[in-house]
Design a protein around this motif. Structure first.
Motif, mmCIF file in Angstrom:
data_model
loop_
_atom_site.group_PDB
_atom_site.id
_atom_site.type_symbol
_atom_site.label_atom_id
_atom_site.label_comp_id
_atom_site.label_asym_id
_atom_site.label_seq_id
_atom_site.Cartn_x
_atom_site.Cartn_y
_atom_site.Cartn_z
ATOM 1 N N GLY A 188 0.815 -1.217 0.000
ATOM 2 C CA GLY A 188 0.000 0.000 0.000
ATOM 3 C C GLY A 188 0.843 1.259 0.000
ATOM 4 N N LYS A 189 2.104 1.142 -0.430
ATOM 5 C CA LYS A 189 3.006 2.289 -0.448
ATOM 6 C C LYS A 189 3.815 2.297 -1.744
ATOM 7 C CE LYS A 189 3.637 2.381 4.586
ATOM 8 N NZ LYS A 189 4.606 2.308 5.699
ATOM 9 N N VAL A 190 4.086 3.486 -2.264
ATOM 10 C CA VAL A 190 4.947 3.617 -3.435
ATOM 11 C C VAL A 190 5.946 4.740 -3.176
ATOM 12 C CG1 VAL A 190 3.358 5.214 -4.627
ATOM 13 C CG2 VAL A 190 5.029 3.900 -5.958
ATOM 14 N N THR A 191 7.198 4.485 -3.525
ATOM 15 C CA THR A 191 8.251 5.482 -3.375
ATOM 16 C C THR A 191 8.768 5.842 -4.759
ATOM 17 O OG1 THR A 191 8.909 4.598 -1.230
ATOM 18 C CG2 THR A 191 10.501 5.998 -2.355
ATOM 19 N N VAL A 192 8.777 7.129 -5.079
ATOM 20 C CA VAL A 192 9.217 7.568 -6.403
ATOM 21 C C VAL A 192 10.374 8.553 -6.254
ATOM 22 C CG1 VAL A 192 6.901 7.255 -7.336
ATOM 23 C CG2 VAL A 192 7.615 9.525 -6.579
ATOM 24 N N GLY A 196 4.092 17.266 -13.750
ATOM 25 C CA GLY A 196 4.337 15.861 -13.452
ATOM 26 C C GLY A 196 3.681 15.420 -12.159
ATOM 27 N N LYS A 197 3.643 16.328 -11.174
ATOM 28 C CA LYS A 197 3.018 15.989 -9.892
ATOM 29 C C LYS A 197 1.518 15.782 -10.070
ATOM 30 C CE LYS A 197 3.065 15.519 -5.350
ATOM 31 N NZ LYS A 197 1.684 15.577 -4.938
ATOM 32 N N ASP A 198 0.883 16.560 -10.929
ATOM 33 C CA ASP A 198 -0.544 16.372 -11.178
ATOM 34 C C ASP A 198 -0.813 15.006 -11.814
ATOM 35 O OD1 ASP A 198 -1.031 18.834 -10.107
ATOM 36 O OD2 ASP A 198 -1.638 19.802 -11.972
ATOM 37 N N ILE A 199 0.060 14.599 -12.728
ATOM 38 C CA ILE A 199 -0.076 13.265 -13.331
ATOM 39 C C ILE A 199 0.127 12.196 -12.264
ATOM 40 C CG2 ILE A 199 0.913 11.638 -14.995
ATOM 41 C CD1 ILE A 199 1.655 14.029 -16.748
ATOM 42 N N LEU A 200 1.156 12.375 -11.449
ATOM 43 C CA LEU A 200 1.460 11.399 -10.401
ATOM 44 C C LEU A 200 0.310 11.269 -9.402
ATOM 45 C CD1 LEU A 200 3.546 9.488 -9.123
ATOM 46 C CD2 LEU A 200 4.445 11.461 -7.860
ATOM 47 N N ASP A 201 -0.279 12.386 -9.014
ATOM 48 C CA ASP A 201 -1.382 12.346 -8.052
ATOM 49 C C ASP A 201 -2.569 11.547 -8.597
ATOM 50 O OD1 ASP A 201 0.012 13.791 -6.174
ATOM 51 O OD2 ASP A 201 -0.959 15.703 -6.631
ATOM 52 N N TYR A 202 -2.835 11.697 -9.897
ATOM 53 C CA TYR A 202 -3.923 10.944 -10.526
ATOM 54 C C TYR A 202 -3.640 9.446 -10.446
ATOM 55 C CZ TYR A 202 -7.066 9.263 -14.247
ATOM 56 O OH TYR A 202 -8.023 8.588 -14.969
ATOM 57 N N ILE A 203 -2.408 9.062 -10.748
ATOM 58 C CA ILE A 203 -2.036 7.646 -10.779
ATOM 59 C C ILE A 203 -2.026 7.053 -9.375
ATOM 60 C CG2 ILE A 203 -0.127 6.060 -11.283
ATOM 61 C CD1 ILE A 203 0.517 7.865 -13.712
ATOM 62 N N VAL A 204 -1.483 7.781 -8.415
ATOM 63 C CA VAL A 204 -1.437 7.289 -7.033
ATOM 64 C C VAL A 204 -2.848 7.123 -6.479
ATOM 65 C CG1 VAL A 204 -0.759 7.896 -4.676
ATOM 66 C CG2 VAL A 204 0.867 8.174 -6.552
ATOM 67 N N ALA A 205 -3.745 8.046 -6.835
ATOM 68 C CA ALA A 205 -5.141 7.923 -6.392
ATOM 69 C C ALA A 205 -5.777 6.659 -6.967
ATOM 70 C CB ALA A 205 -5.936 9.156 -6.823
ATOM 71 N N LYS A 222 -4.520 3.704 -5.093
ATOM 72 C CA LYS A 222 -4.991 3.673 -3.711
ATOM 73 C C LYS A 222 -3.859 3.286 -2.758
ATOM 74 C CE LYS A 222 -9.818 2.595 -4.904
ATOM 75 N NZ LYS A 222 -9.621 2.741 -6.359
ATOM 76 N N VAL A 223 -2.720 3.951 -2.932
ATOM 77 C CA VAL A 223 -1.553 3.702 -2.084
ATOM 78 C C VAL A 223 -1.036 5.016 -1.505
ATOM 79 C CG1 VAL A 223 -0.882 1.626 -3.355
ATOM 80 C CG2 VAL A 223 0.045 3.844 -4.057
ATOM 81 N N GLU A 224 -0.157 4.895 -0.533
ATOM 82 C CA GLU A 224 0.480 6.056 0.090
ATOM 83 C C GLU A 224 1.721 6.437 -0.713
ATOM 84 O OE1 GLU A 224 3.014 6.961 4.163
ATOM 85 O OE2 GLU A 224 1.423 5.450 4.214
ATOM 86 N N LEU A 225 1.867 7.730 -0.994
ATOM 87 C CA LEU A 225 2.986 8.202 -1.808
ATOM 88 C C LEU A 225 4.127 8.721 -0.943
ATOM 89 C CD1 LEU A 225 4.312 9.124 -4.514
ATOM 90 C CD2 LEU A 225 3.036 11.276 -4.264
ATOM 91 N N ASN A 226 5.326 8.249 -1.238
ATOM 92 C CA ASN A 226 6.554 8.806 -0.671
ATOM 93 C C ASN A 226 7.371 9.338 -1.842
ATOM 94 O OD1 ASN A 226 8.787 9.469 0.915
ATOM 95 N ND2 ASN A 226 9.623 7.391 0.848
ATOM 96 N N GLN A 227 7.379 10.658 -2.023
ATOM 97 C CA GLN A 227 8.057 11.263 -3.165
ATOM 98 C C GLN A 227 9.388 11.871 -2.715
ATOM 99 O OE1 GLN A 227 5.718 14.148 -5.324
ATOM 100 N NE2 GLN A 227 6.998 13.976 -7.144
#
Length: 281
Positions: A38-42, A63-72, A75-80
Motif C-alpha cells: 500500500g506504499k509507493v516510493t518515487v 508531473g506531480k498532477d499526473i502522479l497524483d492521478y495515478i497514485v489515487a 490507492k496507495v500512500e505516496l513517498n516522493q
C-alpha cells in the motif's frame, strides 16, 4: 562417498533446491510489492519547473498532477523523494525507489537500460538567449559562445552533439560549456551574463521566456523532435505498462490537455507509439 552419506547429502540438498527454485519462480515484482504494502516510493528532481518544483514547501507541477492521478488510482500512500538529477537514474537501478516520476529525455542509450513509459511531454532541446543579444539568431551562432546547461542531462548530451555537428560543418565549437547541477541555475547564469545561451527542453524554456517577458528569447532547436517520459527498472515492465495505461487514459479523457493548459499555456500531443528508438526495452 558411501550410499548412506550420499542419501544424507541428497536429503539435505533437495529442500535447498526447492527453496531457491521457489524463490525464483515466485519472486515478487515491484508492482506487486506496491499493491501488497500500500506504499509507493518515487524519485523526483523537484528543480525542473514547471514539471516538478517546490512551492510553499510542497512538490508541485505538471508531473506531480499526473502522479497524483495515478497514485489515487493505485490507492496507495505516496513517498516522493526530491533528489538531484544526477542521482535519479542510478538510484532507480539500485532499487532506492520504485520508479522515476520526473521528466527523462528519451535517448537511444537510455532506452536500452530503462523501461520508458509513453511520453508525458515533448523533449526537443532548444536554445534560449537574453533578449536584445543580436549576436545569437540561430543555433549555429553558438559557435564561439559560452553555453550553459545541466550536468549529466539529456540536454548536456544534445548540446555536445550540436557542437560536434557545428565543427563537422567547419564552424568553431563553443568558447566554453558550463554545466550546472540544476536547470534553474543555468537560467540564472544566463540572466546575469555568466553564459551567452542556455540549452534545455523546449517546454521548460517556453515557460521561462513567457514568465519573464523581455528577459529571454527562444532561438531554435538543436535536436529533432524528441519526448520525455518516466522510467522503471528494466524488469518492471508490468509497472511501466500500468503507468503508460494511466497516462494514455488521462490523455483520452482530456485531463492531460487541462493540466498542460494550467502549467504551460499550450498543448503538446502525447503519442501512443513511435516515440521509442530501435532496440528499446
Amino acid at each position: 562417498m558411501n550410499s548412506s552419506k550420499l542419501f544424507t547429502f541428497v536429503r539435505l540438498l533437495i529442500p535447498l533446491c526447492i527453496f531457491f527454485v521457489g524463490s525464483s519462480v515466485f519472486a515478487e515484482t515491484t508492482f506487486e510489492k506496491i499493491k501488497r504494502t500500500g506504499k509507493v516510493t518515487v524519485g523526483t528532481e523537484a528543480a525542473f519547473p514547471p514539471f516538478e518544483f517546490v512551492e510553499d514547501g510542497k512538490i508541485v507541477g505538471y508531473g506531480k498532477d499526473i502522479l497524483d492521478y495515478i497514485v489515487a488510482d493505485m490507492k496507495v500512500e505516496l513517498n516522493q523523494l526530491d533528489l538531484p538529477w544526477q542521482g535519479i537514474l542510478p538510484g532507480v537501478l539500485a532499487g532506492k525507489f520504485d520508479f522515476v516520476a520526473t521528466s527523462v529525455s528519451i535517448r537511444a542509450e537510455r532506452a536500452k537500460k530503462y523501461a520508458f513509459t509513453v511520453p508525458i511531454a515533448e523533449g526537443t532541446n532548444w536554445v534560449m538567449k537574453r533578449s536584445g543579444d543580436d549576436s545569437i539568431n540561430a543555433p549555429d551562432d553558438l559557435s564561439g559562445k559560452v553555453v550553459c546547461t545541466q550536468l549529466a542531462s539529456g540536454s548536456e548530451k544534445a548540446t555536445k552533439e550540436w557542437e560536434e555537428d557545428m565543427k563537422s560543418r567547419g564552424l568553431k565549437g563553443f568558447k566554453e560549456l558550463k554545466l550546472f547541477t540544476a536547470h534553474p541555475e543555468a537560467t540564472l547564469a544566463l540572466a546575469n551574463g555568466t553564459c551567452d545561451a542556455q540549452t534545455q527542453t523546449v517546454p521548460n524554456l517556453a515557460v521561462v521566456a513567457k514568465k519573464q517577458k523581455g528577459v529571454f528569447k527562444l532561438v531554435g532547436p538543436i535536436t529533432g523532435k524528441t519526448y520525455m517520459a518516466w522510467v522503471t527498472r528494466p524488469e518492471d515492465t508490468d509497472l511501466r505498462d500500468y503507468l503508460s495505461l494511466k497516462i494514455l487514459e488521462m490523455r483520452d479523457r482530456g485531463l492531460i490537455d487541462k493540466i498542460q493548459d494550467k502549467w504551460f499555456g499550450f498543448r503538446m500531443p502525447i503519442p501512443s507509439e513511435g516515440h521509442l528508438p530501435e532496440g528499446a526495452l
